[in-house]
Design a protein around this motif. Structure first.
Motif, mmCIF file in Angstrom:
data_model
loop_
_atom_site.group_PDB
_atom_site.id
_atom_site.type_symbol
_atom_site.label_atom_id
_atom_site.label_comp_id
_atom_site.label_asym_id
_atom_site.label_seq_id
_atom_site.Cartn_x
_atom_site.Cartn_y
_atom_site.Cartn_z
ATOM 1 N N UNK A 193 0.733 -1.304 -0.080
ATOM 2 C CA UNK A 193 -0.002 -0.173 0.030
ATOM 3 C C UNK A 193 1.159 1.338 -0.154
ATOM 4 N N UNK A 194 1.835 1.239 0.799
ATOM 5 C CA UNK A 194 2.837 2.284 0.738
ATOM 6 C C UNK A 194 3.589 2.561 -0.486
ATOM 7 N N UNK A 195 3.945 1.595 -0.993
ATOM 8 C CA UNK A 195 4.611 1.484 -2.395
ATOM 9 C C UNK A 195 3.700 2.241 -3.625
ATOM 10 N N UNK A 196 2.473 1.736 -3.527
ATOM 11 C CA UNK A 196 1.325 2.262 -4.439
ATOM 12 C C UNK A 196 1.132 3.542 -4.157
ATOM 13 N N UNK A 197 0.780 4.049 -2.997
ATOM 14 C CA UNK A 197 0.657 5.428 -2.619
ATOM 15 C C UNK A 197 1.558 6.209 -3.142
ATOM 16 N N UNK A 198 2.906 5.906 -3.004
ATOM 17 C CA UNK A 198 4.113 6.745 -3.375
ATOM 18 C C UNK A 198 3.945 6.655 -5.137
ATOM 19 N N UNK A 199 3.909 5.604 -5.621
ATOM 20 C CA UNK A 199 4.079 5.959 -7.199
ATOM 21 C C UNK A 199 2.692 6.732 -7.612
ATOM 22 N N UNK A 200 1.643 6.589 -7.115
ATOM 23 C CA UNK A 200 0.493 7.208 -7.368
ATOM 24 C C UNK A 200 0.732 9.075 -7.153
ATOM 25 N N UNK A 201 1.273 9.299 -6.081
ATOM 26 C CA UNK A 201 1.699 10.560 -5.725
ATOM 27 C C UNK A 201 2.601 11.198 -6.552
ATOM 28 N N UNK A 202 3.640 10.246 -6.983
ATOM 29 C CA UNK A 202 5.038 10.850 -7.890
ATOM 30 C C UNK A 202 4.195 11.130 -9.258
ATOM 31 N N UNK A 203 3.105 10.137 -9.898
ATOM 32 C CA UNK A 203 2.539 10.400 -11.092
ATOM 33 C C UNK A 203 1.763 11.641 -11.207
ATOM 34 N N UNK A 204 1.084 11.876 -10.051
ATOM 35 C CA UNK A 204 0.307 13.008 -9.920
ATOM 36 C C UNK A 204 1.145 14.364 -9.983
ATOM 37 N N UNK A 205 2.364 14.091 -9.176
ATOM 38 C CA UNK A 205 3.325 15.364 -9.252
ATOM 39 C C UNK A 205 3.935 15.743 -10.293
ATOM 40 N N UNK A 206 4.181 14.706 -11.092
ATOM 41 C CA UNK A 206 4.729 15.015 -12.489
ATOM 42 C C UNK A 206 4.053 15.554 -13.409
ATOM 43 N N UNK A 207 2.550 15.141 -13.397
ATOM 44 C CA UNK A 207 1.534 16.085 -14.073
ATOM 45 C C UNK A 207 1.629 17.381 -13.859
ATOM 46 N N UNK A 208 1.291 17.422 -12.398
ATOM 47 C CA UNK A 208 0.861 18.740 -11.939
ATOM 48 C C UNK A 208 2.195 19.839 -12.055
#
Length: 231
Positions: A193-208
């Motif tokens: 769960x932690x790894x998935x959360x980090x991956x999702x946060x990084x993808x959103x950060x890259x787009x924003x």
């Protein structure tokens, strides 16, 4: 007497430019996949990593308070990295990874502050923008490595037989930038769960980041023309 006091003043600190930071990042990024597998490659990677951190600190140290805070975060990150390299049983990777995470986050915040407050677009602003983006990927690289270290059952699944099945070193670096750019090849998959959360946060950060950065740079580029009385 006043002249003698002035002559004893310490000269003002000259910080590195963001161009020099970008050069250091480029050296790390281009050398990382090639030197890791050769004999003594870990030392080269550690040297380049230390060079990037030192360059980042000097690039954002425009004020003495910022320099002091950055040095306070830099010392445990670099010292811990080198002690872990030579004595891994003495200092676990989590020590320098946590310190490095906080340091890189501090640098990214200061780089973005510089970009957002810049009155116009120049070489320093462009290099600061690119460096902040690359430092974001480096920050998540250490975050994935840290999660992998703290999750004995495995936080990531490897869907390939090539290379080592561990998130230390180049694997975390590769997965971080693939996720940041939202490419996602699928050869490394976050499972905890932690790894998935980090991956999702990084993808959103890259787009924003790209959306906000482009909007800001366009505004900076067009503002002098709009304010020109002859326009």
């Amino acid at each position: 007497m006043r002249k003698s006091v002035k002559s004893l003043r310490i000269p003002r600190f000259r910080r590195f430019t963001t161009v020099q930071l970008l050069v250091a990042l480029g050296l790390l990024f281009f050398a990382f996949p090639f030197v890791e597998e050769v004999k003594g490659g870990d030392i080269i990677v550690s040297l380049l990593f230390s060079l990037v951190l030192i360059s980042a600190v000097l690039a954002v140290a425009s004020r003495r308070r910022t320099l002091v805070v950055a040095l306070f975060l830099l010392i445990p990150a670099i010292v811990g990295r080198w002690i872990n390299h030579f004595r891994p049983n003495l200092v676990p990777p989590a020590v320098f990874l946590v310190a490095g995470l906080v340091l890189v986050a501090f640098v990214v915040v200061n780089l973005l502050r510089f970009v957002l407050r810049a009155p116009s677009v120049n070489t320093e602003v462009l290099c600061a923008s690119i460096s902040a983006y690359l430092m974001l990927g480096l920050m998540w690289t250490m975050a994935y490595w840290l999660v992998d270290q703290l999750t004995p059952e495995g936080a990531f699944s490897f869907n390939t037989n090539a290379g080592t099945h561990s998130m230390n070193g180049f694997n975390a670096f590769y997965f971080s930038f693939v996720t940041l750019s939202t490419v996602g090849y699928g050869d490394i998959t976050p499972v905890s769960k932690v790894a998935r959360m980090l991956a999702a946060m990084e993808a959103m950060t890259g787009l924003l980041y790209m959306a906000i950065l482009i909007a800001r740079l366009v505004a900076l580029y067009s503002s002098p023309k709009s304010e020109d009385p002859s326009a």
